[in-house]
Enzyme design. Structure first.
Site, short mmCIF file in Angstrom:
data_model
loop_
_atom_site.label_atom_id
_atom_site.label_comp_id
_atom_site.label_asym_id
_atom_site.label_seq_id
_atom_site.Cartn_x
_atom_site.Cartn_y
_atom_site.Cartn_z
N SER A 187 0.81 -1.21 0.00
CA SER A 187 0.00 0.00 0.00
C SER A 187 0.84 1.27 0.00
O SER A 187 0.50 2.25 -0.66
CB SER A 187 -0.94 0.00 1.21
OG SER A 187 -1.81 -1.12 1.17
N HIS A 234 0.28 4.42 4.23
CA HIS A 234 -0.38 5.17 3.17
C HIS A 234 0.14 6.61 3.11
O HIS A 234 0.51 7.12 2.04
CB HIS A 234 -1.89 5.19 3.38
CG HIS A 234 -2.54 3.85 3.21
ND1 HIS A 234 -3.89 3.65 3.28
CD2 HIS A 234 -2.00 2.62 2.94
CE1 HIS A 234 -4.18 2.38 3.08
NE2 HIS A 234 -3.04 1.73 2.88
#
Length: 281
Positions: A187, A234
Site C-alpha cells: 500500500s 499510506h
C-alpha cells in the site's frame, strides 16, 4: 454538345495523362480527383494542402521522460514477485514463518526495544500481503498506475519510485505506529505511485478529481477501526511519491539528469536518516 478543347493546362500537374478542369483555389493548378484535397472553399492541390497544415510545435527541450519499450516489464515483474511471495505465505506449514520473517515493525529498526536489527524488512514487507483481497486490490492499482508511470518515466525511474515510496511507507510506520505492530502490504508503494501520478499529471494540466477521490476514500478507510490497514504507510508512501513526482517534473531536461539522480539519492538518504534518528531517540 461540343467537346472541350485539348489544352496542356487541362491536365493534372502531377499526372500529365489525366485530363481535368478543376483548379486549386490557391495556386490555380489543374488537379485530378486523386490530387484534390477538400478545403473550406473549393479544393486545394496536394502541395498547397501540405503547406497549409499547421506546423507541429517543436519541443522546448529534450525530455528525460522516455522509455525505450512500450511493454511494462517492471510492472509485470513486480506483480509476479508479489504474487509469488503470497503463494509462499499460503503454503501450509511455512506460510506463517515466511510472513513473520519478512513483515516489518518499528522494533526491527529500534535496537533499544530488544528485537533483532533487521532494516531490510522495510522493503521486503511491501511484497507481502495479509489476504487475497488485500493482494488483489493492490495489484490492480499497481497494474493501472504502474503501466502509465513506467511508460512515462522509464523503467529505472519507475522502479526507483516504487521502492522509495515503499520505504517511505515503512518509515512512516516506524515514526508513527506502535513499534510492535507488524505490517505487510504494498500500500505504501501504491500510494507513492498515486502521489507521483497526481503531481506529474497536475504539472501538465490533467484532471485529478477522480484520483483525489480514490486517494481520499482509501485514506479514510485506513482510519476506520476493524479494517486492520496501516494508514501510516499510506501517508508515508503518498508523501514520498509526491516528492519524487515533483523531482521528476522539475528535472525533465535531459541536461538535468545528474541533478535528478542526486535528488533521488538524497530522498533515499533522507528516509534512511529518519530511520536512524528514530532508532537513536
Amino acid at each position: 454538345m461540343s467537346q472541350a478543347p485539348v489544352d496542356a493546362d487541362n491536365f493534372c500537374y502531377r499526372h500529365p495523362g489525366r485530363q481535368s478542369f478543376v483548379l486549386c483555389q490557391r495556386c490555380g493548378k489543374t488537379v485530378c480527383p486523386e490530387c484534390q484535397v477538400q478545403a473550406a472553399v473549393g479544393v486545394h492541390c496536394v502541395d498547397c494542402a501540405r503547406q497549409n497544415r499547421p506546423a507541429r510545435p517543436k519541443p522546448r527541450f529534450v525530455t528525460a521522460f522516455r522509455s525505450t519499450s512500450t511493454q511494462p516489464v517492471v510492472t509485470y515483474s513486480l506483480i509476479g514477485v508479489t504474487a509469488f511471495f503470497f503463494i509462499l505465505q499460503s503454503v501450509p506449514g511455512i506460510g506463517q514463518s515466511v510472513t513473520q520473517a519478512l513483515q516489518y515493525a518499528g522494533a526491527y529498526t529500534q535496537p533499544a526495544l530488544g528485537a533483532p536489527l533487521e532494516p531490510w524488512r522495510m522493503i521486503t514487507s511491501i511484497f507481502m500481503h495479509g489476504s487475497i483481497l488485500h493482494l488483489l486490490f493492490n495489484m490492480y492499482a499497481l497494474f493501472i498506475f504502474g503501466q502509465m508511470l513506467e511508460h512515462t518515466l522509464g523503467r529505472a525511474r519507475y522502479l526507483t519510485l516504487y521502492l522509495l515510496a515503499g520505504l517511505g511507507g515503512s518509515v512512516a510506520v516506524d515514526l508513527i505506529a506502535s513499534p510492535f505492530q507488524g505490517v505487510v502490504g504494498a500500500s505504501g508503494a501504491i500510494f507513492g505511485l498515486m502521489g507521483a501520478f497526481f503531481v506529474i499529471q497536475r504539472h501538465f494540466g490533467g484532471n485529478n478529481i477522480q484520483l483525489l477521490i480514490l486517494v481520499g476514500i482509501n485514506l479514510v478507510i485506513g482510519f476506520i477501526p476493524g479494517f486492520g490497514i496501516a494508514w501510516q504507510a499510506h501517508l508515508g508512501g503518498l508523501a514520498a511519491g509526491a516528492l519524487m513526482g515533483l523531482i521528476f517534473t522539475k528535472t525533465r531536461n535531459v541536461r538535468q539528469k545528474n541533478t535528478q539522480i542526486l535528488l533521488l539519492v538524497a530522498t533515499g538518504v533522507g528516509l534512511v536518516a529518519l530511520t536512524v534518528v528514530r532508532a537513536l531517540v
